[in-house]
Design a protein around this motif. Structure first.
Motif, PDB file in Angstrom:
ATOM      1  N   ILE A  76     -13.684   9.408   2.417  1.00  0.00           N
ATOM      2  CA  ILE A  76     -14.268   8.861   1.188  1.00  0.00           C
ATOM      3  C   ILE A  76     -15.430   9.727   0.721  1.00  0.00           C
ATOM      4  CG2 ILE A  76     -15.489   6.878   0.194  1.00  0.00           C
ATOM      5  CD1 ILE A  76     -13.818   5.101   2.072  1.00  0.00           C
ATOM      6  N   GLU A  77     -16.215  10.245   1.657  1.00  0.00           N
ATOM      7  CA  GLU A  77     -17.306  11.146   1.273  1.00  0.00           C
ATOM      8  C   GLU A  77     -16.752  12.392   0.586  1.00  0.00           C
ATOM      9  OE1 GLU A  77     -19.437  11.768   4.898  1.00  0.00           O
ATOM     10  OE2 GLU A  77     -20.261   9.731   4.940  1.00  0.00           O
ATOM     11  N   LEU A  78     -15.586  12.855   1.019  1.00  0.00           N
ATOM     12  CA  LEU A  78     -14.940  13.983   0.363  1.00  0.00           C
ATOM     13  C   LEU A  78     -14.515  13.608  -1.057  1.00  0.00           C
ATOM     14  CD1 LEU A  78     -14.038  16.898   0.907  1.00  0.00           C
ATOM     15  CD2 LEU A  78     -11.893  15.998   1.820  1.00  0.00           C
ATOM     16  N   SER A  79     -13.964  12.397  -1.213  1.00  0.00           N
ATOM     17  CA  SER A  79     -13.561  11.940  -2.550  1.00  0.00           C
ATOM     18  C   SER A  79     -14.765  11.765  -3.470  1.00  0.00           C
ATOM     19  CB  SER A  79     -12.800  10.615  -2.439  1.00  0.00           C
ATOM     20  OG  SER A  79     -11.584  10.770  -1.743  1.00  0.00           O
ATOM     21  N   LEU A  80     -15.874  11.266  -2.930  1.00  0.00           N
ATOM     22  CA  LEU A  80     -17.082  11.125  -3.736  1.00  0.00           C
ATOM     23  C   LEU A  80     -17.623  12.489  -4.174  1.00  0.00           C
ATOM     24  CD1 LEU A  80     -18.830   8.265  -1.719  1.00  0.00           C
ATOM     25  CD2 LEU A  80     -18.115   8.128  -4.117  1.00  0.00           C
TER      26      LEU A  80
ATOM     27  N   VAL B 186      -9.622   2.401  -1.754  1.00  0.00           N
ATOM     28  CA  VAL B 186      -9.564   3.863  -1.859  1.00  0.00           C
ATOM     29  C   VAL B 186      -8.463   4.280  -2.823  1.00  0.00           C
ATOM     30  CG1 VAL B 186      -8.997   5.978  -0.602  1.00  0.00           C
ATOM     31  CG2 VAL B 186     -10.583   4.324   0.393  1.00  0.00           C
ATOM     32  N   LEU B 187      -7.301   3.652  -2.707  1.00  0.00           N
ATOM     33  CA  LEU B 187      -6.198   3.986  -3.610  1.00  0.00           C
ATOM     34  C   LEU B 187      -6.528   3.593  -5.044  1.00  0.00           C
ATOM     35  CD1 LEU B 187      -3.182   2.955  -1.363  1.00  0.00           C
ATOM     36  CD2 LEU B 187      -3.902   5.274  -1.962  1.00  0.00           C
ATOM     37  N   LEU B 188      -7.210   2.454  -5.214  1.00  0.00           N
ATOM     38  CA  LEU B 188      -7.646   2.074  -6.552  1.00  0.00           C
ATOM     39  C   LEU B 188      -8.628   3.115  -7.096  1.00  0.00           C
ATOM     40  CD1 LEU B 188      -7.544  -0.067  -8.811  1.00  0.00           C
ATOM     41  CD2 LEU B 188      -9.496  -1.186  -7.701  1.00  0.00           C
ATOM     42  N   GLY B 189      -9.504   3.623  -6.222  1.00  0.00           N
ATOM     43  CA  GLY B 189     -10.427   4.677  -6.627  1.00  0.00           C
ATOM     44  C   GLY B 189      -9.690   5.941  -7.032  1.00  0.00           C
ATOM     45  N   ASP B 190      -8.635   6.299  -6.278  1.00  0.00           N
ATOM     46  CA  ASP B 190      -7.837   7.470  -6.651  1.00  0.00           C
ATOM     47  C   ASP B 190      -7.221   7.279  -8.033  1.00  0.00           C
ATOM     48  OD1 ASP B 190      -8.441   8.506  -4.172  1.00  0.00           O
ATOM     49  OD2 ASP B 190      -6.485   8.037  -3.284  1.00  0.00           O
ATOM     50  N   LEU B 191      -6.714   6.089  -8.282  1.00  0.00           N
ATOM     51  CA  LEU B 191      -6.117   5.771  -9.580  1.00  0.00           C
ATOM     52  C   LEU B 191      -7.156   5.900 -10.690  1.00  0.00           C
ATOM     53  CD1 LEU B 191      -3.813   2.692 -10.253  1.00  0.00           C
ATOM     54  CD2 LEU B 191      -5.697   3.204 -11.772  1.00  0.00           C
ATOM     55  N   GLN B 192      -8.330   5.307 -10.467  1.00  0.00           N
ATOM     56  CA  GLN B 192      -9.390   5.353 -11.482  1.00  0.00           C
ATOM     57  C   GLN B 192      -9.865   6.782 -11.714  1.00  0.00           C
ATOM     58  OE1 GLN B 192     -11.724   2.599  -9.231  1.00  0.00           O
ATOM     59  NE2 GLN B 192     -11.327   0.886 -10.613  1.00  0.00           N
ATOM     60  N   ARG B 193      -9.941   7.572 -10.650  1.00  0.00           N
ATOM     61  CA  ARG B 193     -10.347   8.985 -10.780  1.00  0.00           C
ATOM     62  C   ARG B 193      -9.339   9.756 -11.628  1.00  0.00           C
ATOM     63  NH1 ARG B 193      -9.133  11.723  -5.554  1.00  0.00           N
ATOM     64  NH2 ARG B 193      -7.084  11.606  -6.543  1.00  0.00           N
ATOM     65  N   ASP B 194      -8.049   9.572 -11.330  1.00  0.00           N
ATOM     66  CA  ASP B 194      -7.019  10.294 -12.075  1.00  0.00           C
ATOM     67  C   ASP B 194      -6.971   9.873 -13.538  1.00  0.00           C
ATOM     68  OD1 ASP B 194      -6.397  11.644  -9.793  1.00  0.00           O
ATOM     69  OD2 ASP B 194      -4.549  10.542  -9.361  1.00  0.00           O
ATOM     70  N   GLN B 195      -7.405   8.654 -13.820  1.00  0.00           N
ATOM     71  CA  GLN B 195      -7.457   8.189 -15.205  1.00  0.00           C
ATOM     72  C   GLN B 195      -8.776   8.550 -15.882  1.00  0.00           C
ATOM     73  OE1 GLN B 195      -6.341   3.947 -14.647  1.00  0.00           O
ATOM     74  NE2 GLN B 195      -4.540   4.446 -15.864  1.00  0.00           N
ATOM     75  N   GLY B 196      -9.671   9.192 -15.136  1.00  0.00           N
ATOM     76  CA  GLY B 196     -10.927   9.657 -15.725  1.00  0.00           C
ATOM     77  C   GLY B 196     -12.048   8.652 -15.710  1.00  0.00           C
TER      78      GLY B 196
ATOM     79  N   ILE C 290       0.841  -1.198   0.000  1.00  0.00           N
ATOM     80  CA  ILE C 290       0.000   0.000   0.000  1.00  0.00           C
ATOM     81  C   ILE C 290       0.879   1.252   0.000  1.00  0.00           C
ATOM     82  CG2 ILE C 290      -1.517   1.389   1.475  1.00  0.00           C
ATOM     83  CD1 ILE C 290      -3.020  -1.188   2.152  1.00  0.00           C
ATOM     84  N   ASP C 291       1.922   1.253   0.822  1.00  0.00           N
ATOM     85  CA  ASP C 291       2.841   2.394   0.846  1.00  0.00           C
ATOM     86  C   ASP C 291       3.519   2.572  -0.512  1.00  0.00           C
ATOM     87  OD1 ASP C 291       2.252   2.908   3.494  1.00  0.00           O
ATOM     88  OD2 ASP C 291       3.950   1.770   4.274  1.00  0.00           O
ATOM     89  N   ARG C 292       3.902   1.467  -1.141  1.00  0.00           N
ATOM     90  CA  ARG C 292       4.532   1.550  -2.462  1.00  0.00           C
ATOM     91  C   ARG C 292       3.537   2.063  -3.505  1.00  0.00           C
ATOM     92  NH1 ARG C 292       6.453  -4.321  -3.470  1.00  0.00           N
ATOM     93  NH2 ARG C 292       7.518  -3.469  -5.302  1.00  0.00           N
ATOM     94  N   ALA C 293       2.286   1.635  -3.393  1.00  0.00           N
ATOM     95  CA  ALA C 293       1.262   2.105  -4.332  1.00  0.00           C
ATOM     96  C   ALA C 293       1.040   3.609  -4.189  1.00  0.00           C
ATOM     97  CB  ALA C 293      -0.046   1.342  -4.112  1.00  0.00           C
ATOM     98  N   ILE C 294       1.066   4.108  -2.950  1.00  0.00           N
ATOM     99  CA  ILE C 294       0.910   5.554  -2.726  1.00  0.00           C
ATOM    100  C   ILE C 294       2.030   6.311  -3.431  1.00  0.00           C
ATOM    101  CG2 ILE C 294       1.018   7.371  -0.969  1.00  0.00           C
ATOM    102  CD1 ILE C 294      -0.374   5.376   0.941  1.00  0.00           C
ATOM    103  N   ALA C 295       3.266   5.804  -3.309  1.00  0.00           N
ATOM    104  CA  ALA C 295       4.396   6.446  -3.976  1.00  0.00           C
ATOM    105  C   ALA C 295       4.233   6.402  -5.495  1.00  0.00           C
ATOM    106  CB  ALA C 295       5.703   5.774  -3.558  1.00  0.00           C
ATOM    107  N   CYS C 296       3.758   5.273  -6.005  1.00  0.00           N
ATOM    108  CA  CYS C 296       3.543   5.147  -7.457  1.00  0.00           C
ATOM    109  C   CYS C 296       2.479   6.119  -7.943  1.00  0.00           C
ATOM    110  CB  CYS C 296       3.136   3.712  -7.809  1.00  0.00           C
ATOM    111  SG  CYS C 296       4.473   2.516  -7.678  1.00  0.00           S
TER     112      CYS C 296
ATOM    113  N   ALA D 212       1.130   0.713  -9.776  1.00  0.00           N
ATOM    114  CA  ALA D 212       0.231   0.874  -8.634  1.00  0.00           C
ATOM    115  C   ALA D 212      -0.953  -0.083  -8.739  1.00  0.00           C
ATOM    116  CB  ALA D 212      -0.266   2.323  -8.557  1.00  0.00           C
ATOM    117  N   SER D 213      -1.505  -0.218  -9.947  1.00  0.00           N
ATOM    118  CA  SER D 213      -2.636  -1.129 -10.150  1.00  0.00           C
ATOM    119  C   SER D 213      -2.250  -2.567  -9.838  1.00  0.00           C
ATOM    120  CB  SER D 213      -3.132  -1.016 -11.594  1.00  0.00           C
ATOM    121  OG  SER D 213      -4.204  -1.900 -11.825  1.00  0.00           O
ATOM    122  N   ASN D 214      -1.069  -2.977 -10.257  1.00  0.00           N
ATOM    123  CA  ASN D 214      -0.611  -4.347  -9.968  1.00  0.00           C
ATOM    124  C   ASN D 214      -0.463  -4.574  -8.474  1.00  0.00           C
ATOM    125  OD1 ASN D 214      -0.499  -5.104 -12.653  1.00  0.00           O
ATOM    126  ND2 ASN D 214       1.650  -4.541 -12.902  1.00  0.00           N
TER     127      ASN D 214
END
Length: 360
Positions: free
Chosen positions: A186-190, A145-155, A101-107, A116-118
């Motif tokens: 999460i409510e803030l992210s939504l 949540v991190l997967l959601g951040d990734l998906q959000r940044d990818q649109g 998880i820490d490595r994914a945050i850095a990615c 990060a997805s892997n």
């Protein structure tokens, strides 16, 4: 068929694990309170359910299918050493998960989305949330949540493989294990997703509510106040937006958050652009460009997009604006920032129409 002479929290927890249910689902399955199941999980063999609850557990075990009973028996039949080894394996597994998880945050901070997805999906695909204890559910929720951040940044904001779906699933898990701060985050992210989708009035109201929500940290509340202004600016209420976002900059200064302070100036610059005050817009975007502490691809694209948008608003600097947007689009394409690309394309289309008179 295996039977239990006297149920304790240990046997009850083993039945929940064998049924592959979360604590909330197990409580609903038995018709008992969630706090009762939580007590069994916490105290294990040191707590004994009441006689009527013993009968409920007997019935639940009797009605379980053969595979569930087999798992239940296997959980109970292990020796103390075997259970200790299992615990050590689980602890090591969770430690590795935490490290990933820490490595994914850095990615994600570098917009290295494939790696990060892997890292995240190796755990989300390996575990069934219904079979995890509270520690596992926490890690599962953080990964979502991190997967959601990734998906959000990818649109990707809608559908079963979207940021909204990941955030909502994670929110349910954090409600179950009772971590209000994570639920509020999460409510803030939504709400950010609502703003991205054009629901500006609704998102502004939600930001205002979250800006005073004590579940959130001071930094997150300040971000909510900043995003109130963002939604107002997108909706054309630029004068009010500037006042709200300026107040947020003071919060970030008090909190010693230089990156958020820089982002706030970027957003104020766009509000001044919307208010047809290009002089102040350029002043604020220059502050943002010179004071940012994070040189991530995402932030470079956001700054370039804001700067290009301001330059395009004046016929005298239109060509410079197009050049800045071209550079931002190139970085966005390189890192798969689809939402940012769509924003850049929208700005270009809007500037194809005859420019309005702007004050310098």
């Amino acid at each position: 068929m295996i039977s239990v002479q006297q149920w304790t929290g240990h046997e009850a927890s083993a039945l929940r694990a064998a049924l592959r249910m979360s604590m909330r689902a197990f409580a609903e399955h038995l018709g008992v309170a969630l706090r009762t199941v939580a007590k069994w999980e916490k105290l294990g063999p040191d707590t004994v359910p009441r006689p009527d609850t013993q009968a409920i557990l007997d019935t639940a075990l009797a009605r379980a299918d053969a595979s569930t009973r087999g798992r239940f028996e296997a959980l109970l039949s292990g020796s103390a050493n075997g259970r200790a080894r299992h615990s050590l394996v689980r602890t090591a597994d969770y430690e590795t998960w935490t490290e990933d998880i820490d490595r994914a945050i850095a990615c994600l901070s570098r917009q290295n989305f494939p790696f990060a997805s892997n890292l995240l999906n190796r755990w989300l695909g390996r575990h069934d949330a219904r079979a995890l204890d509270d520690k596992g559910l926490y890690l599962y929720g953080r990964s979502l949540v991190l997967l959601g951040d990734l998906q959000r940044d990818q649109g990707s904001t809608l559908g079963p493989l979207s940021a909204r779906h990941s955030y909502n699933t994670a929110r349910s898990l954090f409600i179950e294990i009772d971590i209000p701060r994570r639920v509020a985050q999460i409510e803030l992210s939504l709400t950010v997703l609502d703003e991205m989708s054009g629901r500006l009035e609704a998102s502004a109201r939600q930001y205002e509510r979250l800006a005073t929500d004590e579940r959130l940290s001071g930094r997150d509340r300040a971000r909510a106040r900043l995003w109130v202004g963002t939604a107002l600016s997108k909706d054309g209420n630029n004068d009010h937006a500037v006042k709200v976002m300026t107040a947020a900059t003071h919060d970030f200064e008090d909190l010693a958050e230089p990156e958020d302070w820089s982002v706030a100036h970027q957003k104020i610059a766009l509000a001044y652009r919307g208010a047809n005050d290009l002089t102040r817009a350029l002043q604020y975007i220059d502050i943002a460009r010179s004071t940012g502490t994070v040189d991530s691809p995402m932030q470079r694209v956001r700054l370039g997009t804001a700067h290009g948008h301001i330059l395009l608003s004046d016929p005298a600097t239109r060509n410079d604006g197009l050049s800045v947007l071209d550079d931002a689009a190139q970085v966005a394409r390189q890192y798969g920032l689809s939402h940012q690309l769509r924003s850049i394309e929208g700005i270009r289309r809007s500037c194809d129409s005859p420019p309005a008179a702007l004050s310098r």
